[in-house]
Design a protein around this motif. Structure first.
Motif, PDB file in Angstrom:
ATOM      1  N   CYS A  14       0.842  -1.209   0.000  1.00 59.00           N
ATOM      2  CA  CYS A  14       0.000   0.000   0.000  1.00 59.00           C
ATOM      3  C   CYS A  14       0.872   1.252   0.000  1.00 59.00           C
ATOM      4  N   GLU A  15       1.873   1.279  -0.892  1.00 62.09           N
ATOM      5  CA  GLU A  15       2.787   2.419  -0.884  1.00 62.09           C
ATOM      6  C   GLU A  15       2.088   3.750  -1.123  1.00 62.09           C
ATOM      7  N   ALA A  16       1.025   3.762  -1.948  1.00 65.04           N
ATOM      8  CA  ALA A  16       0.301   5.013  -2.196  1.00 65.04           C
ATOM      9  C   ALA A  16      -0.408   5.486  -0.932  1.00 65.04           C
ATOM     10  N   THR A  17      -0.950   4.547  -0.153  1.00 64.95           N
ATOM     11  CA  THR A  17      -1.622   4.915   1.095  1.00 64.95           C
ATOM     12  C   THR A  17      -0.620   5.469   2.095  1.00 64.95           C
ATOM     13  N   ILE A  18       0.566   4.883   2.162  1.00 66.33           N
ATOM     14  CA  ILE A  18       1.598   5.397   3.067  1.00 66.33           C
ATOM     15  C   ILE A  18       1.901   6.849   2.748  1.00 66.33           C
ATOM     16  N   ALA A  19       2.068   7.161   1.463  1.00 62.70           N
ATOM     17  CA  ALA A  19       2.358   8.540   1.072  1.00 62.70           C
ATOM     18  C   ALA A  19       1.206   9.470   1.429  1.00 62.70           C
ATOM     19  N   ALA A  20      -0.026   9.007   1.225  1.00 63.76           N
ATOM     20  CA  ALA A  20      -1.190   9.846   1.504  1.00 63.76           C
ATOM     21  C   ALA A  20      -1.349  10.095   3.002  1.00 63.76           C
ATOM     22  N   VAL A  21      -1.163   9.060   3.816  1.00 67.85           N
ATOM     23  CA  VAL A  21      -1.302   9.225   5.268  1.00 67.85           C
ATOM     24  C   VAL A  21      -0.164  10.086   5.810  1.00 67.85           C
ATOM     25  N   ALA A  22       1.020   9.981   5.232  1.00 69.35           N
ATOM     26  CA  ALA A  22       2.125  10.850   5.635  1.00 69.35           C
ATOM     27  C   ALA A  22       1.788  12.309   5.349  1.00 69.35           C
ATOM     28  N   GLU A  23       1.089  12.560   4.260  1.00 73.16           N
ATOM     29  CA  GLU A  23       0.652  13.927   3.956  1.00 73.16           C
ATOM     30  C   GLU A  23      -0.349  14.408   5.003  1.00 73.16           C
ATOM     31  N   GLU A  24      -1.235  13.498   5.440  1.00 67.15           N
ATOM     32  CA  GLU A  24      -2.170  13.871   6.505  1.00 67.15           C
ATOM     33  C   GLU A  24      -1.418  14.173   7.802  1.00 67.15           C
ATOM     34  N   ALA A  25      -0.408  13.377   8.101  1.00 65.03           N
ATOM     35  CA  ALA A  25       0.405  13.630   9.294  1.00 65.03           C
ATOM     36  C   ALA A  25       1.052  15.009   9.222  1.00 65.03           C
ATOM     37  N   ALA A  26       1.569  15.355   8.052  1.00 58.11           N
ATOM     38  CA  ALA A  26       2.198  16.666   7.877  1.00 58.11           C
ATOM     39  C   ALA A  26       1.186  17.792   8.095  1.00 58.11           C
ATOM     40  N   HIS A  27      -0.053  17.572   7.645  1.00 54.02           N
ATOM     41  CA  HIS A  27      -1.099  18.578   7.877  1.00 54.02           C
ATOM     42  C   HIS A  27      -1.328  18.771   9.372  1.00 54.02           C
ATOM     43  N   GLY A  28      -1.366  17.671  10.121  1.00 55.57           N
ATOM     44  CA  GLY A  28      -1.565  17.795  11.562  1.00 55.57           C
ATOM     45  C   GLY A  28      -0.447  18.559  12.237  1.00 55.57           C
ATOM     46  N   ALA A  29       0.786  18.331  11.799  1.00 57.67           N
ATOM     47  CA  ALA A  29       1.923  19.041  12.389  1.00 57.67           C
ATOM     48  C   ALA A  29       1.904  20.522  12.025  1.00 57.67           C
TER      49      ALA A  29
END
Length: 441
Positions: A14-29
């Motif tokens: 699920c490499e695409a999901t990893i990238a997308a969730v990492a983007e969500e993490a960056a939004h939270g930070a």
């Protein structure tokens, strides 16, 4: 600084999901100044894990975000340390309930809760590998925004941040314990083919998931809405409601819990049982713990594996096990609903021993109930023919073990509840180094 755990359990590439969730993490930070621990719990095979490692290495660095990519060996090492230090009874049994051989939706989330405690997080936010985000004006729509906005606040403060308020003022002093949304797209349970083949059979099979005693008009409505999430209407603007959130309103791919809930009671660790990870939502609602319901729904889709013959049989078995767990869980939910505020102690915290008692009481259910349910499944599936006959044959060969396992799963759950608070306390003391490796973005 507020530290949170955004977790992605996966057993598939699920490499695409990893990238997308990492983007969500960056939004939270960026948007909330949070320290986000992105926790990838990787139960995939070796080739997929290698893909995931490369996906993590390719992530763009982001201040405030660190990634913990843990395969099952790393998870097992941490669990063994926590279990040993905690001194809980039957340590090997507890380890097997936390990291079993096979698929357990509750167990993977329980591991996330324990590791979040080790990481010193105040909340856990779960996503799934078979889902993706909606978008608006060309940008992803992140549920984390609402989760960080309200989670942990007294409901009286959260009331000024939401679109609607449907919470009894008597609970306004209690903190927001969960924030969740649902999904759009394909059904969360792959039963649409049954509906197409025979709507009457569909209603009978899915009707087994509805608590007994419901008037027929309500039963039909509940069957129609089951596993459909928020339908297919796309996101256009935010709508949030302060309320007691019901499990039917949210999906576990789009949920966040305050640690005061999950550090006291785990999820049922049942193997191969869909829906086993929704217990804490029922607990929060029945204990009158406020929540926020939002409409930043995640897009659900079905992977190719689920369409294969082996995937089909595995999934139908998980559905059957869910339908056999339902009478036990409904009995627990009925008891918790009657207990209401008494599920909480004087400080407003969930009383884990009371929950364990309700679970143990439910094991007195007559197993004949599930014998009758298997009879219904056998008749319905054989009437559909084709590969559903193969599924019926599978249920028949495992009939006795399926019935016994449904009750044993509740015994296991009660045992894990007894062990849970010592485990979460120990995980908190063990500290973040035990959850390495980590990479900062």
């Amino acid at each position: 600084m507020r530290r949170i755990c955004l977790t992605l359990p996966t057993d598939r590439a699920c490499e695409a999901t990893i990238a997308a969730v990492a983007e969500e993490a960056a939004h939270g930070a960026r948007a909330f100044g949070a320290e986000v621990r992105l926790l990838i719990l990787d139960s995939a095979d070796a080739p997929a894990r290698a893909v995931h490692r490369k996906a993590v290495e390719a992530l763009t660095p982001e201040p405030g975000v660190s990634v913990h990519h843990m395969d099952e060996d790393a998870q097992r090492s941490l669990l063994r340390e926590v279990i040993s230090r905690s001194g809980v009874a039957r340590p090997e049994k507890v380890l097997a309930l936390l990291l079993p051989q096979g698929v357990s939706y509750g167990a993977c989330t329980n591991r996330a809760f324990l590791i979040a405690e080790a990481l010193g997080c105040s909340s856990t936010h779960r996503r799934d590998s078979d889902s993706r985000y909606q978008s608006a004006d060309g940008a992803p729509v992140f549920p984390l925004h609402h989760e960080l906005e309200s989670l942990g606040l007294p409901a009286s403060e959260a009331a000024g941040l939401v679109s609607k308020r449907r919470l009894d003022p008597a609970y306004a002093h209690r903190p927001v314990s969960l924030v969740g949304g649902s999904f759009v797209g394909e059904m969360s349970v792959d039963v649409e083919e049954i509906r197409r083949l025979d709507p009457a059979v569909y209603h009978e099979v899915i009707g087994l998931s509805i608590p007994s005693g419901q008037p027929e008009i309500w039963r039909r409505s509940l069957v129609e809405s089951s596993f459909r999430g928020a339908g297919t209407t796309p996101y256009t603007a935010d709508l949030t409601t302060l309320t007691l959130v019901a499990a039917t309103q949210v999906d576990m791919c789009n949920i966040a819990f305050d640690r005061e809930v999950y550090r006291r009671v785990p999820l049922p660790p049942a193997l191969d049982t869909i829906g086993s990870d929704y217990f804490l939502i029922h607990l929060a609602q029945n204990a009158r713990l406020p929540g926020v319901l939002h409409n930043r729904h995640i897009i659900n889709y079905h992977t190719g594996e689920r369409r294969s013959e082996s995937g089909f049989l595995a999934y139908q078995l998980r559905l059957a096990k869910f339908l056999l767990s339902t009478p036990y869980l409904d009995a627990v939910y009925t008891r918790m609903r009657a207990a209401g505020d008494t599920l909480l102690d004087a400080d407003g915290h969930v009383r884990a021993p009371a929950v364990a008692d309700h679970v143990r009481e439910a094991t007195a259910l007559d197993p004949a109930v599930n014998s009758e349910r298997l009879d219904v499944l056998d008749r319905c599936y054989r009437s559909l023919g084709g590969r559903y006959t193969a599924a019926a044959d599978l249920f028949a060969t495992r009939r006795g073990s399926l019935i016994d396992r449904a009750r044993a799963d509740m015994d296991d759950f009660a045992l894990l509840i007894d062990a849970w608070e010592p485990l979460t306390r120990t995980a908190r003391r063990t500290g973040p180094t035990a959850a390495s490796p980590a990479a900062s973005l």
